[in-house]
Enzyme design. Sequence first.
Site: not given
Lengths: 133, 352
Positions: B85, B117, B243
């Site tokens: 990103e 993400c 994550h």
Amino acid sequence: MSVPRYWRNIPQRVRMEALKCKSCGKIIYPPRAKCIYCGKNDFECYTIPEKGRLISFSIIRHPPIGFEHTTPYVVGIIEFENGLRISSQITDVDINELKIGMEVEQVFRKVSEDGKSGIIQYAIKFRPIFQNI
Amino acid sequence: MRPIIDVVISGWGSYIPIYRLPVEEVARIWGTSADHIKQELLIYEKSVAGIDEDVATIAVEAAKNSLKRSKINPNELGAVFVGTETKPYAVKPTGTIVAEAIGATPKILAADFEFACKAGTECLQCCIALVGSNMIKYGMAIGADVAEGAPADPLEYSAGSGGTAIIVGSKNYEKEPVALLEGSVSYVTDTPDFWRRPKESYPSHAEAFTGDPAYFRHTISAAKLLMEELGLRPSDFKYAIFHQPNGKFPLKAAKILGFTREQVEHGFIVPYIGNLYSGSSMTGFSAILDIAMPGDRILLVSYGSGAGSDAFSFIVQDGIITKRDNAPKVMDYIKKKRKIDYAIYCKIRGKI
């Protein structure tokens, strides 16, 4: 550097591709139209080794235009096992830890940007060796 | 989801910049309590990209490390995808920069993916699909970011830099497979928990909304769906990676699902380098591959705001033993660090 010139130099700047003269066996970097040692123009591709030794360096504190915000930075001469010497920026180094003879290795980095709207120029620099593998 | 042809991991490699910004430095500037932040986020310092680093340079270094392990000729790659990103260009692919730098051009598919993400694992899903349908021999999926939070924003303590590249190939071609893909799922909804509008330098987020309706709903659902599809339970896995936007979220998700601390701690890297955004879960996975043994089953669950999760199950194969030491490990990068203060951080990230 103009966009076409940067583009033409990608093999030598990004993949460290040099020329090996088929006549005299010398390595030419950066590549030239004719061998700077024997004048012949019959070459094969030669990739510069990943690791070498720093044999000289300068710490740049008064930079040329375009590098004002990157000082102090280091430019050095790297020698490889086969005797070839090239100049390059040395990055990720504490200037107090610079030593003649230190082992260095290639790392892909940003060199400069043509302002906020121009192209970003990348090239191989050298850094103190990360790990002997 | 399962590909028609068995897909394996052929190589993996990570890269983390050398610079670290401790939580104390950010707290010193904004007058907050470093101890409180550490307790809340379980983050002690974050990795910071150098003045000459960006997503392209990080992706190239990770890609080269993955090639050292895979040992394939770069010309055998049929795709290079970069999930990020923080693209260096708004228009111009990072994938072509990487492909050119590793000598994989010109007969190759290259593109950049964006899904906050989880862009890196999106790349992985697409590479698996291309290899699994026999369209390409090998594909390289990269998740990398030079993440930044706005000054004084909670994200300024956590947004780190780094990335990981994974090369996948067909089991039919790969002689030394690292891990066999058992299956994967993707779970997405329109959940606006975190975003960045065009021309804005820093992302915005919906504070507590990033928790239950966003991170936990998607990671837990994706993990459950995958385990249901494969008929597996948490105890069937040796390792699990979720994550890591901070330290608390992945540990809580793991606990809710029934995973033990031991299953997640080896891939738990956020306290030392922060949230690598698109590189986060993939770099945690890379840290697990650095230590896993043949026969181990690994669960990888990404999360991307906006929102969605990809979940994968892999079984480690014998090839991991011979390939592991051919490139630096995640812990090598974590240990090799140079602390910087807030002024140097501002200088090298172009804030002054």
